[in-house]
Design a protein around this motif. Structure first.
Motif, PDB file in Angstrom:
ATOM      1  N   ALA B  10     127.881 129.380  94.057  1.00 25.76           N
ATOM      2  CA  ALA B  10     129.271 129.460  94.532  1.00 25.76           C
ATOM      3  C   ALA B  10     130.145 130.140  93.482  1.00 25.76           C
ATOM      4  O   ALA B  10     131.055 130.908  93.817  1.00 25.76           O
ATOM      5  N   ASP B  11     129.842 129.898  92.207  1.00 27.00           N
ATOM      6  CA  ASP B  11     130.584 130.542  91.127  1.00 27.00           C
ATOM      7  C   ASP B  11     130.342 132.060  91.150  1.00 27.00           C
ATOM      8  O   ASP B  11     131.284 132.853  91.020  1.00 27.00           O
ATOM      9  N   VAL B  12     129.070 132.448  91.340  1.00 34.28           N
ATOM     10  CA  VAL B  12     128.740 133.880  91.438  1.00 34.28           C
ATOM     11  C   VAL B  12     129.521 134.500  92.595  1.00 34.28           C
ATOM     12  O   VAL B  12     130.142 135.561  92.450  1.00 34.28           O
ATOM     13  N   GLN B  13     129.499 133.823  93.737  1.00 37.64           N
ATOM     14  CA  GLN B  13     130.212 134.347  94.911  1.00 37.64           C
ATOM     15  C   GLN B  13     131.712 134.504  94.632  1.00 37.64           C
ATOM     16  O   GLN B  13     132.299 135.548  94.933  1.00 37.64           O
ATOM     17  N   SER B  14     132.327 133.470  94.028  1.00 28.59           N
ATOM     18  CA  SER B  14     133.779 133.569  93.842  1.00 28.59           C
ATOM     19  C   SER B  14     134.112 134.633  92.798  1.00 28.59           C
ATOM     20  O   SER B  14     135.150 135.294  92.889  1.00 28.59           O
ATOM     21  N   ARG B  15     133.210 134.850  91.851  1.00 27.74           N
ATOM     22  CA  ARG B  15     133.485 135.935  90.888  1.00 27.74           C
ATOM     23  C   ARG B  15     133.328 137.311  91.535  1.00 27.74           C
ATOM     24  O   ARG B  15     134.048 138.252  91.191  1.00 27.74           O
ATOM     25  N   LEU B  16     132.365 137.437  92.449  1.00 25.72           N
ATOM     26  CA  LEU B  16     132.226 138.711  93.172  1.00 25.72           C
ATOM     27  C   LEU B  16     133.497 138.985  93.972  1.00 25.72           C
ATOM     28  O   LEU B  16     133.999 140.117  93.990  1.00 25.72           O
ATOM     29  N   LYS B 134     137.713 144.636 103.928  1.00 22.41           N
ATOM     30  CA  LYS B 134     136.598 144.139 104.745  1.00 22.41           C
ATOM     31  C   LYS B 134     135.462 143.608 103.852  1.00 22.41           C
ATOM     32  O   LYS B 134     134.789 142.634 104.194  1.00 22.41           O
ATOM     33  N   ALA B 135     135.245 144.276 102.706  1.00 22.13           N
ATOM     34  CA  ALA B 135     134.202 143.806 101.783  1.00 22.13           C
ATOM     35  C   ALA B 135     134.538 142.412 101.259  1.00 22.13           C
ATOM     36  O   ALA B 135     133.653 141.555 101.125  1.00 22.13           O
ATOM     37  N   ILE B 136     135.818 142.183 100.962  1.00 20.90           N
ATOM     38  CA  ILE B 136     136.242 140.862 100.482  1.00 20.90           C
ATOM     39  C   ILE B 136     135.967 139.808 101.554  1.00 20.90           C
ATOM     40  O   ILE B 136     135.376 138.753 101.270  1.00 20.90           O
ATOM     41  N   THR B 137     136.352 140.099 102.799  1.00 16.19           N
ATOM     42  CA  THR B 137     136.082 139.163 103.906  1.00 16.19           C
ATOM     43  C   THR B 137     134.580 138.921 104.038  1.00 16.19           C
ATOM     44  O   THR B 137     134.128 137.783 104.238  1.00 16.19           O
ATOM     45  N   LEU B 138     133.798 139.978 103.910  1.00 21.33           N
ATOM     46  CA  LEU B 138     132.341 139.886 104.045  1.00 21.33           C
ATOM     47  C   LEU B 138     131.732 139.017 102.945  1.00 21.33           C
ATOM     48  O   LEU B 138     130.776 138.268 103.181  1.00 21.33           O
ATOM     49  N   LEU B 139     132.290 139.121 101.744  1.00 25.78           N
ATOM     50  CA  LEU B 139     131.768 138.300 100.643  1.00 25.78           C
ATOM     51  C   LEU B 139     132.142 136.827 100.839  1.00 25.78           C
ATOM     52  O   LEU B 139     131.477 135.934 100.316  1.00 25.78           O
ATOM     53  N   GLN B 140     133.211 136.594 101.591  1.00 27.54           N
ATOM     54  CA  GLN B 140     133.614 135.210 101.882  1.00 27.54           C
ATOM     55  C   GLN B 140     132.763 134.625 103.004  1.00 27.54           C
ATOM     56  O   GLN B 140     132.306 133.481 102.929  1.00 27.54           O
ATOM     57  N   ASN B 141     132.542 135.428 104.044  1.00 24.50           N
ATOM     58  CA  ASN B 141     131.778 134.957 105.210  1.00 24.50           C
ATOM     59  C   ASN B 141     130.939 136.097 105.760  1.00 24.50           C
ATOM     60  O   ASN B 141     131.495 137.055 106.304  1.00 24.50           O
ATOM     61  N   THR B 142     129.631 135.965 105.618  1.00 25.51           N
ATOM     62  CA  THR B 142     128.753 137.012 106.126  1.00 25.51           C
ATOM     63  C   THR B 142     128.959 137.170 107.625  1.00 25.51           C
ATOM     64  O   THR B 142     128.971 136.189 108.359  1.00 25.51           O
ATOM     65  N   ASP B 143     129.133 138.426 108.049  1.00 27.26           N
ATOM     66  CA  ASP B 143     129.404 138.719 109.456  1.00 27.26           C
ATOM     67  C   ASP B 143     128.836 140.111 109.714  1.00 27.26           C
ATOM     68  O   ASP B 143     129.362 141.105 109.218  1.00 27.26           O
ATOM     69  N   VAL B 147     129.738 144.329 108.920  1.00 29.08           N
ATOM     70  CA  VAL B 147     128.875 145.316 108.265  1.00 29.08           C
ATOM     71  C   VAL B 147     128.871 146.606 109.079  1.00 29.08           C
ATOM     72  O   VAL B 147     129.025 147.706 108.537  1.00 29.08           O
ATOM     73  N   ARG B 148     128.729 146.473 110.396  1.00 27.92           N
ATOM     74  CA  ARG B 148     128.733 147.663 111.257  1.00 27.92           C
ATOM     75  C   ARG B 148     130.098 148.361 111.234  1.00 27.92           C
ATOM     76  O   ARG B 148     130.165 149.591 111.193  1.00 27.92           O
ATOM     77  N   VAL B 204     124.711 142.602 101.641  1.00 26.03           N
ATOM     78  CA  VAL B 204     125.041 141.374 102.380  1.00 26.03           C
ATOM     79  C   VAL B 204     124.225 141.313 103.657  1.00 26.03           C
ATOM     80  O   VAL B 204     123.682 140.261 104.022  1.00 26.03           O
ATOM     81  N   SER B 205     124.121 142.458 104.316  1.00 27.68           N
ATOM     82  CA  SER B 205     123.348 142.527 105.553  1.00 27.68           C
ATOM     83  C   SER B 205     121.903 142.127 105.308  1.00 27.68           C
ATOM     84  O   SER B 205     121.303 141.359 106.059  1.00 27.68           O
ATOM     85  N   PHE B 206     121.341 142.632 104.234  1.00 29.75           N
ATOM     86  CA  PHE B 206     119.952 142.282 103.916  1.00 29.75           C
ATOM     87  C   PHE B 206     119.780 140.774 103.785  1.00 29.75           C
ATOM     88  O   PHE B 206     118.808 140.195 104.284  1.00 29.75           O
ATOM     89  N   LEU B 207     120.734 140.159 103.083  1.00 21.69           N
ATOM     90  CA  LEU B 207     120.579 138.724 102.810  1.00 21.69           C
ATOM     91  C   LEU B 207     120.582 137.934 104.119  1.00 21.69           C
ATOM     92  O   LEU B 207     120.013 136.856 104.209  1.00 21.69           O
ATOM     93  N   GLN B 208     121.218 138.499 105.135  1.00 18.64           N
ATOM     94  CA  GLN B 208     121.253 137.846 106.441  1.00 18.64           C
ATOM     95  C   GLN B 208     119.998 138.165 107.263  1.00 18.64           C
ATOM     96  O   GLN B 208     119.443 137.291 107.926  1.00 18.64           O
ATOM     97  N   THR B 209     119.563 139.424 107.196  1.00 15.66           N
ATOM     98  CA  THR B 209     118.512 139.867 108.127  1.00 15.66           C
ATOM     99  C   THR B 209     117.141 140.002 107.474  1.00 15.66           C
ATOM    100  O   THR B 209     116.144 140.117 108.178  1.00 15.66           O
ATOM    101  N   GLY B 210     117.098 140.041 106.122  1.00 13.07           N
ATOM    102  CA  GLY B 210     115.823 140.270 105.445  1.00 13.07           C
ATOM    103  C   GLY B 210     115.457 141.742 105.335  1.00 13.07           C
ATOM    104  O   GLY B 210     114.422 142.081 104.779  1.00 13.07           O
ATOM    105  N   GLU B 211     116.306 142.633 105.873  1.00 12.91           N
ATOM    106  CA  GLU B 211     116.022 144.070 105.795  1.00 12.91           C
ATOM    107  C   GLU B 211     116.622 144.635 104.509  1.00 12.91           C
ATOM    108  O   GLU B 211     117.807 144.944 104.445  1.00 12.91           O
ATOM    109  N   TRP B 212     115.796 144.752 103.496  1.00 11.29           N
ATOM    110  CA  TRP B 212     116.272 145.176 102.170  1.00 11.29           C
ATOM    111  C   TRP B 212     116.474 146.689 102.107  1.00 11.29           C
ATOM    112  O   TRP B 212     117.459 147.181 101.569  1.00 11.29           O
TER     113      TRP B 212
END
Lengths: 214, 214
Positions: B10-16, B134-143, B147-148, B204-212
């Motif tokens: 959570a600390d890593v996330q909030s620093r990002l 949008k990147a900030i929102t994405l780092l808060q909540n993966t959506d 990404v699209r 972020v997309s990868f972390l959700q879908t596994g597509e690196w």
């Protein structure tokens, strides 16, 4: 287990060297394409840059596998984190070179370089190739003298980059906007390529000295 | 142990998120400095870019500490490796913005933008700021919809970037070489800034879908 880990670290090292050799080859082809309006070399540079991306991703996967199976700490962990950074730099070096090749391709059969800047770009290409050659040597054998040499040579690249602007912004510059755009971007790509070599050398230096924030 | 690890993630996330907010603020100041020839804002952007570098290095140190003490595997490991990549992108976004501020500073009290390109640069600045938002929102909540959206908006930036070249390379372009150099480089910086947002969204997309490999 430690023997396996050493083998894996050696594998990471040899792949980094392979990536650096690839970046060197892309820059060699791209800069000759740019200097000599050679579209065949430009196409070869563009194709090689594609394989460089794949190789960088494969190296990242290897590093993640080693992190996952060996749970390294201390210096070994930093070597692997540095390898991720260096792989990103080496991939960018391939991309930057391919942008130089793309400029040569756009302007073919014309030249992207006016006579007044030919020597400056020959120097930029030569020093960038020299720098990536030094990076390859450095990845083979850490040598802090080489790190200092790289940083000094990067200053020569910065001077040449500024010289491009001095020439272009001089009232005597009479070339059309196409030349101005091409030389502005190409000079920027050569300069960024050298910056990435400096970044790589700083990472190697850190692993030797423990000074990470450089 | 797992609870500590979740706190550290959570600390890593909030620093990002903090780094992304910083990058947004630097771009906001830099683009207003560039559009309005405002040297005070340019200086603020340059100073903020310095703090962004330090914050990125601090985040990298935190990630290395977590890797070292928690020996994460699988998805947790990939989150941390992605954090290193995202931190590098966010640092570059700060640097690219600061280059835009530096152009405004060089040309002060003049403007770096000719009238014919003012609207294009206003659009580039607006969309870059929208993208980092949008990147900030994405780092808060993966959506994954976000990404699209990011990838689609990046195409608008690419079109504007090409439009700058269309204008500059048109025979009607009568501006001097200084304008040509400034708009060429500034457009490149705006375009690279957007590319980094796309890179972040792919991670972020990868972390959700596994597509690196995206």
């Amino acid at each position: 287990m430690h023997g396996i880990f050493q083998n894996e670290l050696a594998d990471v090292q040899s792949r980094l060297i392979g990536l650096a050799e690839n970046a060197q080859s892309i820059m060699d082809k791209a800069s000759r394409a740019f200097l000599n309006s050679d579209v065949t070399l430009a196409d070869e540079a563009l194709a090689l840059a594609g394989t460089n991306e794949t190789k960088a991703l494969d190296l990242d996967e290897l590093v993640i596998k080693v992190l996952s199976t060996q749970s390294p700490v201390a210096r070994d962990l930093r070597i692997l984190v540095s390898a991720l950074r260096m792989s990103a730099s080496l991939e960018r070096m391939g991309s930057l070179s391919s942008h130089i090749a793309a400029i040569a391709r756009y302007r073919y059969p014309g030249s992207a370089i006016p006579t007044s800047l030919r020597q400056t770009f020959e120097d930029l290409a030569r020093i960038d190739l020299e720098l990536v050659g030094k990076a390859i040597t450095l990845l083979q054998n850490t040598d802090l003298d080489l790190v200092r040499e790289i940083q000094a040579r990067d200053e020569a690249v910065d001077r040449l980059h500024r010289k491009v602007f001095d020439v272009v912004l001089n009232p005597e510059w009479k070339e059309n906007a196409m030349y101005t755009v091409d030389v502005t971007l190409a000079s920027r790509y050569f300069e960024r390529f050298a910056d990435h070599v400096v970044d790589i050398s700083s990472k190697v230096s850190f692993l030797q000295t423990g000074e990470w924030h450089d």
